[in-house]
Design a protein around this motif. Sequence first.
Motif, PDB file in Angstrom:
ATOM      1  N   ASP A 210      -4.750   7.680  -1.030  1.00 63.55           N
ATOM      2  CA  ASP A 210      -4.256   6.357  -1.407  1.00 63.55           C
ATOM      3  C   ASP A 210      -3.762   6.372  -2.849  1.00 63.55           C
ATOM      4  O   ASP A 210      -4.533   6.640  -3.776  1.00 63.55           O
ATOM      5  CB  ASP A 210      -5.358   5.315  -1.228  1.00 63.55           C
TER       6      ASP A 210
ATOM      7  N   LYS B 116      -8.340   0.459   0.039  1.00 60.50           N
ATOM      8  CA  LYS B 116      -7.325   0.262   1.070  1.00 60.50           C
ATOM      9  C   LYS B 116      -7.971  -0.221   2.365  1.00 60.50           C
ATOM     10  O   LYS B 116      -7.462  -1.150   3.004  1.00 60.50           O
ATOM     11  CB  LYS B 116      -6.535   1.543   1.317  1.00 60.50           C
TER      12      LYS B 116
ATOM     13  N   ILE C 236      -2.699   0.308  -4.256  1.00 58.41           N
ATOM     14  CA  ILE C 236      -3.090  -0.832  -3.445  1.00 58.41           C
ATOM     15  C   ILE C 236      -2.854  -2.071  -4.297  1.00 58.41           C
ATOM     16  O   ILE C 236      -3.479  -2.240  -5.351  1.00 58.41           O
ATOM     17  CB  ILE C 236      -4.574  -0.757  -3.005  1.00 58.41           C
TER      18      ILE C 236
ATOM     19  N   ILE D 161       0.862  -1.182   0.000  1.00 55.84           N
ATOM     20  CA  ILE D 161       0.000   0.000   0.000  1.00 55.84           C
ATOM     21  C   ILE D 161       0.898   1.231   0.000  1.00 55.84           C
ATOM     22  O   ILE D 161       1.851   1.302   0.776  1.00 55.84           O
ATOM     23  CB  ILE D 161      -0.933   0.008   1.225  1.00 55.84           C
TER      24      ILE D 161
ATOM     25  N   ASN E 133      -7.365   3.096  -6.229  1.00 51.78           N
ATOM     26  CA  ASN E 133      -6.727   4.181  -5.490  1.00 51.78           C
ATOM     27  C   ASN E 133      -7.660   5.400  -5.444  1.00 51.78           C
ATOM     28  O   ASN E 133      -8.759   5.376  -5.998  1.00 51.78           O
ATOM     29  CB  ASN E 133      -5.350   4.527  -6.087  1.00 51.78           C
TER      30      ASN E 133
ATOM     31  N   ASP F  74       0.520   5.405   0.342  1.00 55.01           N
ATOM     32  CA  ASP F  74      -0.383   6.526   0.598  1.00 55.01           C
ATOM     33  C   ASP F  74       0.381   7.753   1.073  1.00 55.01           C
ATOM     34  O   ASP F  74       1.553   7.686   1.412  1.00 55.01           O
ATOM     35  CB  ASP F  74      -1.511   6.154   1.560  1.00 55.01           C
TER      36      ASP F  74
END
Length: 153
Positions: free
Chosen positions: A58, A130, A61, A46, A91, A48
């Motif tokens: 985000d 996410k 992912i 992930i 995202n 972010d």
Amino acid sequence: MALVLSSGAFNDQEQIPRKYTGDGADLSPPLSWEGVPENAKGLVLICDDPDAPAGTWDHWILYDITPGATNLEEGIPSGEIVPGIGKQGRNDFGNLSYGGPAPPRGKPHRYFFRLFAVDAPTGLRPGATKDEVLSAIKDHTLAKTELVGLYSR
């Protein structure tokens, strides 16, 4: 050995090259890792930005990554499934892909690339958020590491 995440494009707490941002080619950076626990059944990545004006944004992912994988090449293509790698989530740009840094002008933003080794597949279809992925791995995380890149305009 502890789980360790690194990139050939930037070091931890250093500037992400323009090529990997919304100001450049917007390619996902090359990433590699080591120290995946032997009993891992998958990996989750992930990325972010907690410094975004509207709250954490985000950028990428990627989940149900094959546990034997040790790296991601530069420029992972968009799409639900990355062949031989895993599934991509949606995202905050609304895409099933990596979306590079594109912060407003000002102080540098921090981009957290977090890698999780998990003891079970997520059970999620491609396109998960996410929050859905984090919920799925909540009680299944064996190890976790992070790499932080910086970017500003």
